[in-house]
Design an enzyme around this catalytic site. Structure first.
Site, PDB file in Angstrom:
ATOM      1  N   HIS A   8      41.448  44.790  45.212  1.00  0.00           N
ATOM      2  CA  HIS A   8      41.144  43.525  44.244  1.00  0.00           C
ATOM      3  C   HIS A   8      41.990  43.249  43.554  1.00  0.00           C
ATOM      4  O   HIS A   8      42.402  42.773  42.227  1.00  0.00           O
ATOM      5  CB  HIS A   8      39.499  43.611  43.186  1.00  0.00           C
ATOM      6  CG  HIS A   8      38.869  42.529  43.065  1.00  0.00           C
ATOM      7  ND1 HIS A   8      37.869  43.092  42.391  1.00  0.00           N
ATOM      8  CD2 HIS A   8      39.327  41.489  42.333  1.00  0.00           C
ATOM      9  CE1 HIS A   8      37.423  41.099  41.976  1.00  0.00           C
ATOM     10  NE2 HIS A   8      38.262  40.511  42.340  1.00  0.00           N
ATOM     11  N   HIS A  10      43.794  38.386  43.849  1.00  0.00           N
ATOM     12  CA  HIS A  10      43.550  37.466  44.821  1.00  0.00           C
ATOM     13  C   HIS A  10      45.657  36.959  44.940  1.00  0.00           C
ATOM     14  O   HIS A  10      45.973  36.831  43.918  1.00  0.00           O
ATOM     15  CB  HIS A  10      42.891  36.503  43.616  1.00  0.00           C
ATOM     16  CG  HIS A  10      41.156  36.753  43.884  1.00  0.00           C
ATOM     17  ND1 HIS A  10      40.614  36.033  45.148  1.00  0.00           N
ATOM     18  CD2 HIS A  10      40.712  37.626  42.899  1.00  0.00           C
ATOM     19  CE1 HIS A  10      39.620  36.501  44.809  1.00  0.00           C
ATOM     20  NE2 HIS A  10      39.477  37.654  43.205  1.00  0.00           N
ATOM     21  N   HIS A 188      32.794  39.170  46.060  1.00  0.00           N
ATOM     22  CA  HIS A 188      33.025  39.581  45.197  1.00  0.00           C
ATOM     23  C   HIS A 188      30.776  39.319  44.353  1.00  0.00           C
ATOM     24  O   HIS A 188      29.782  38.771  44.944  1.00  0.00           O
ATOM     25  CB  HIS A 188      33.134  38.329  44.385  1.00  0.00           C
ATOM     26  CG  HIS A 188      34.428  38.041  43.532  1.00  0.00           C
ATOM     27  ND1 HIS A 188      35.434  38.663  45.282  1.00  0.00           N
ATOM     28  CD2 HIS A 188      35.206  38.254  43.026  1.00  0.00           C
ATOM     29  CE1 HIS A 188      36.223  38.549  44.715  1.00  0.00           C
ATOM     30  NE2 HIS A 188      36.528  37.813  43.510  1.00  0.00           N
ATOM     31  N   GLU A 191      29.976  40.265  38.471  1.00  0.00           N
ATOM     32  CA  GLU A 191      31.220  39.792  37.127  1.00  0.00           C
ATOM     33  C   GLU A 191      30.025  38.276  37.202  1.00  0.00           C
ATOM     34  O   GLU A 191      30.500  39.121  35.667  1.00  0.00           O
ATOM     35  CB  GLU A 191      31.779  39.138  38.761  1.00  0.00           C
ATOM     36  CG  GLU A 191      32.729  38.287  37.396  1.00  0.00           C
ATOM     37  CD  GLU A 191      34.497  37.898  38.622  1.00  0.00           C
ATOM     38  OE1 GLU A 191      33.431  37.022  39.112  1.00  0.00           O
ATOM     39  OE2 GLU A 191      35.354  37.692  38.005  1.00  0.00           O
TER      40      GLU A 191
HETATM   41  N1  ADE Z   1      39.039  33.768  43.024  1.00  0.00           N
HETATM   42  C1  ADE Z   1      40.086  34.167  41.846  1.00  0.00           C
HETATM   43  N2  ADE Z   1      39.613  35.344  40.998  1.00  0.00           N
HETATM   44  C2  ADE Z   1      38.407  35.268  41.210  1.00  0.00           C
HETATM   45  C3  ADE Z   1      37.110  35.822  39.928  1.00  0.00           C
HETATM   46  N3  ADE Z   1      37.419  36.641  38.963  1.00  0.00           N
HETATM   47  N4  ADE Z   1      36.313  35.843  40.632  1.00  0.00           N
HETATM   48  C4  ADE Z   1      36.002  34.720  40.803  1.00  0.00           C
HETATM   49  N5  ADE Z   1      36.485  34.243  41.962  1.00  0.00           N
HETATM   50  C5  ADE Z   1      37.911  34.540  42.069  1.00  0.00           C
HETATM   51 ZN    ZN Z   2      38.661  38.920  42.343  1.00  0.00          ZN
END
Ligand code: ADE
Ligand code: ZN
Length: 339
Positions: A8, A10, A188, A191
């Site tokens: 995980h 990006h 995701h 969160e």
């Molecule tokens: N894009 C980059 N980081 C993210 C995150 N923590 N949650 C959702 N989208 C994202």
């Molecule tokens: Zn993320």
């Protein structure tokens, strides 16, 4: 330092302020400041959206295949130095398309960096293409159509960006299409969104992993389902602190309960250039705050490999590295005990 898989992260979230400044200069683009420390001082967030606003604005400096190469290779170097052996990294093609960057440049840069990482660093890396949920399902379908000519350069699809108001259910059709193409599926969920988003990701999107999943703990039936199916959760503690999606006291982080519930949880960095640390920094912070033992840390490291989209034999090989590290870490204590 534990050998781990990072599942995980990006790639766009690994854009350190120094590289941001140098890419802006290379491409003749203006930033609010050309001082990395000044740019970093703005990385104070109240929630996910306040982060995304800055994150997307910064991404306008990425223009050419060389920029994407530099971004990804810098990340791989730093990740490897922190013990990462294998990466399944997210990228957001829609952001780059909106900036007028052709998908060919994105894939060319990332794939070349991954190849170099394999050859020079001995790290393996794969791409997961994320749909931006705030752009909706039709845009996701269009993005998948544009990306399919590069099908051999990514292994799966994910779902990111603003969570609340954009439930997984909107993306059921595009996930079914991705599955029919033989792509892996992650999303995701949980969160900022509630347990209902995690249920939808499981039941409607048929995901194989949940990214974050913290709020799943609010629903005991969901915890049982995650345990029954051994659905991996890719948890990002320093991200949760930074975006205020968990208690400001890391000692109260949901990871403790996830371990107690025997969930298949791993530790990841999310957007390390913004949240104060890479995977090894997340491990160190957790070890300290939760008082994790060598056994707990080894379990988290093994979980990361067991959760990866890798052949079983490769997972076994990588888990053996964790076993060796655990033995080495236990050795001084055993030596002392026998003295
Ligand atoms: N894009 C980059 N980081 C993210 C995150 N923590 N949650 C959702 N989208 C994202
Ligand atoms: Zn993320």
């Amino acid at each position: 330092m534990w050998p781990t898989a990072e599942l995980h992260v990006h790639l766009e979230g690994t854009l350190e302020a120094e590289l941001l400044v140098s890419l802006a200069r290379r491409n003749g683009l203006a930033l609010p400041s050309s001082d990395p420390a000044e740019l970093r001082s703005r990385y104070v967030f109240s929630d996910l959206q306040s982060f995304l606003d800055i994150y997307y604005a910064n991404l306008s400096v990425l223009r050419t295949a060389e920029d994407f190469y530099d971004l990804a290779y810098s990340y791989l170097q730093r990740a490897k130095a922190g013990g990462v052996q294998h990466v399944e990294a997210f990228f957001d093609p829609q952001t780059h398309l909106e900036n007028g960057v052709p998908l060919a440049a994105v894939f060319e840069g990332f794939s070349a960096a991954f190849e170099q990482g394999r050859k020079t660093l001995g790290i393996s890396a794969e791409l997961i293409l994320c749909f931006l949920r705030h752009l909706g399902p039709e845009a996701a379908q269009d993005t998948l159509s544009l990306a399919l000519p590069y099908r051999d350069q990514f292994i799966g699809v994910g779902l990111d960006s603003s969570e609340i108001g954009f439930p997984p259910s909107l993306f059921t059709d595009v996930y079914a299409r991705a599955a029919a193409e033989g792509l892996h599926r992650v999303a995701h969920a949980g969160e900022e969104g509630g347990p209902d988003y995690v249920w939808q990701a499981l039941d409607l999107l048929q995901v194989e992993r949940i990214d974050h999943g913290n709020r799943a703990l609010e629903d005991p039936a969901l915890v049982t389902a995650l345990w029954d199916k051994q659905i991996p959760l890719t948890v990002c503690p320093l991200s949760n602190l930074s975006l205020k999606t968990a208690s400001p006291d890391l000692a109260e982080h949901p990871l403790r309960r996830m371990l107690e519930e025997n969930l298949l949880v791993s530790v990841n960095s999310d957007d390390p250039a913004y949240f104060g640390g890479y995977v090894d920094d997340n491990f160190a912070a957790l070890e300290h705050a939760l008082g994790l033992s060598t056994t707990d840390l080894a379990r988290l490291a093994r979980n990361s490999f067991r959760s990866a989209f890798l052949p079983e034999a490769e997972k076994d090989r990588l888990c053996a590295l964790v076993d060796a590290c655990a033995t080495q870490q236990a050795a001084p204590a055993e030596r002392d005990a026998t003295r």
